[in-house]
Design a protein around this motif. Sequence first.
Motif, PDB file in Angstrom:
ATOM      1  N   TYR A   1      59.210  67.575  48.239  1.00 24.49           N
ATOM      2  CA  TYR A   1      58.095  66.965  48.958  1.00 24.49           C
ATOM      3  C   TYR A   1      56.982  67.972  49.234  1.00 24.49           C
ATOM      4  O   TYR A   1      55.803  67.614  49.221  1.00 24.49           O
ATOM      5  N   ASN A   2      57.348  69.228  49.445  1.00 30.76           N
ATOM      6  CA  ASN A   2      56.318  70.259  49.602  1.00 30.76           C
ATOM      7  C   ASN A   2      55.525  70.407  48.310  1.00 30.76           C
ATOM      8  O   ASN A   2      54.297  70.545  48.325  1.00 30.76           O
ATOM      9  N   GLU A   3      56.236  70.394  47.194  1.00 28.65           N
ATOM     10  CA  GLU A   3      55.585  70.522  45.895  1.00 28.65           C
ATOM     11  C   GLU A   3      54.693  69.315  45.593  1.00 28.65           C
ATOM     12  O   GLU A   3      53.584  69.466  45.072  1.00 28.65           O
ATOM     13  N   ILE A   4      55.186  68.139  45.902  1.00 28.53           N
ATOM     14  CA  ILE A   4      54.411  66.920  45.661  1.00 28.53           C
ATOM     15  C   ILE A   4      53.160  66.906  46.540  1.00 28.53           C
ATOM     16  O   ILE A   4      52.082  66.503  46.085  1.00 28.53           O
ATOM     17  N   ASN A   5      53.291  67.332  47.788  1.00 25.82           N
ATOM     18  CA  ASN A   5      52.114  67.391  48.656  1.00 25.82           C
ATOM     19  C   ASN A   5      51.086  68.391  48.137  1.00 25.82           C
ATOM     20  O   ASN A   5      49.880  68.160  48.225  1.00 25.82           O
ATOM     21  N   ALA A   6      51.549  69.487  47.582  1.00 26.39           N
ATOM     22  CA  ALA A   6      50.629  70.453  46.973  1.00 26.39           C
ATOM     23  C   ALA A   6      49.957  69.835  45.750  1.00 26.39           C
ATOM     24  O   ALA A   6      48.745  70.022  45.533  1.00 26.39           O
ATOM     25  N   LEU A   7      50.715  69.091  44.959  1.00 31.69           N
ATOM     26  CA  LEU A   7      50.149  68.407  43.798  1.00 31.69           C
ATOM     27  C   LEU A   7      49.117  67.378  44.233  1.00 31.69           C
ATOM     28  O   LEU A   7      48.061  67.237  43.607  1.00 31.69           O
ATOM     29  N   GLU A   8      49.400  66.683  45.308  1.00 34.27           N
ATOM     30  CA  GLU A   8      48.457  65.680  45.820  1.00 34.27           C
ATOM     31  C   GLU A   8      47.139  66.334  46.202  1.00 34.27           C
ATOM     32  O   GLU A   8      46.054  65.822  45.909  1.00 34.27           O
ATOM     33  N   ALA A   9      47.204  67.489  46.822  1.00 31.71           N
ATOM     34  CA  ALA A   9      45.983  68.220  47.194  1.00 31.71           C
ATOM     35  C   ALA A   9      45.206  68.640  45.945  1.00 31.71           C
ATOM     36  O   ALA A   9      43.977  68.544  45.905  1.00 31.71           O
ATOM     37  N   THR A  10      45.912  69.068  44.918  1.00 34.63           N
ATOM     38  CA  THR A  10      45.273  69.448  43.656  1.00 34.63           C
ATOM     39  C   THR A  10      44.682  68.219  42.969  1.00 34.63           C
ATOM     40  O   THR A  10      43.577  68.270  42.423  1.00 34.63           O
ATOM     41  N   PHE A  11      45.392  67.114  43.015  1.00 37.89           N
ATOM     42  CA  PHE A  11      44.947  65.856  42.422  1.00 37.89           C
ATOM     43  C   PHE A  11      43.582  65.446  42.970  1.00 37.89           C
ATOM     44  O   PHE A  11      42.706  64.995  42.231  1.00 37.89           O
ATOM     45  N   ARG A  12      43.385  65.633  44.258  1.00 36.07           N
ATOM     46  CA  ARG A  12      42.112  65.275  44.902  1.00 36.07           C
ATOM     47  C   ARG A  12      40.947  66.135  44.413  1.00 36.07           C
ATOM     48  O   ARG A  12      39.796  65.771  44.595  1.00 36.07           O
ATOM     49  N   LYS A  13      41.258  67.266  43.791  1.00 38.56           N
ATOM     50  CA  LYS A  13      40.218  68.172  43.301  1.00 38.56           C
ATOM     51  C   LYS A  13      39.890  67.967  41.822  1.00 38.56           C
ATOM     52  O   LYS A  13      39.010  68.644  41.291  1.00 38.56           O
ATOM     53  N   THR A  14      40.588  67.036  41.169  1.00 38.57           N
ATOM     54  CA  THR A  14      40.326  66.813  39.749  1.00 38.57           C
ATOM     55  C   THR A  14      38.967  66.141  39.567  1.00 38.57           C
ATOM     56  O   THR A  14      38.515  65.386  40.444  1.00 38.57           O
ATOM     57  N   PRO A  15      38.324  66.400  38.448  1.00 39.19           N
ATOM     58  CA  PRO A  15      37.036  65.740  38.180  1.00 39.19           C
ATOM     59  C   PRO A  15      37.164  64.215  38.172  1.00 39.19           C
ATOM     60  O   PRO A  15      36.264  63.507  38.629  1.00 39.19           O
TER      61      PRO A  15
END
Length: 114
Positions: free
Chosen positions: A5-19
Motif C-alpha cells: 500500500y505504501n508503494e501503491i500510494n507512491a505510484l498514485e502520487a506519480t500518476f498525478r504528475k503524468t502528462p
Amino acid sequence: MVNIYNEINALEATFRKTPEFEELQKAVSVVKNDEEALNVFTNFRKIQIELQKKQLAGEDILEDELVYAQKASQLAQQNEKISSMLEAEMKLSKVIEEVNRILVKPIQTLYEGI
C-alpha cells in the motif's frame, strides 16, 4: 515484509504528475467552468449511470431510453470542450491499462506452463 500500500500510494502520487493526468485535469476544469458544457456532460453522465444500473439489475432498457441516451451522447460529443475531455480521458485510460498489464504480469507468469 513489503507494504504494497505504501508503494501503491507512491505510484498514485506519480500518476498525478503524468502528462496524461494533467491534460485530463485541465480538460475537466475547462468543462466545469463552462455552464453549458457542464450541463450537457452532467446530463450525459446521469443517463449513462442510470442505464448501467438497469443493466446490472437485469432490467430491460427501453427503446426510448436508448434513443434518448444516443441523443445525449451525440450532444456531448458535439461539444468541443467535452470531446477534448473525453479524448484526454481515453489517453489516461491507456496508461491505466498498461499499468494494469504490468501489475498482473506476475500472476500470468505463475500460470505459464499449466
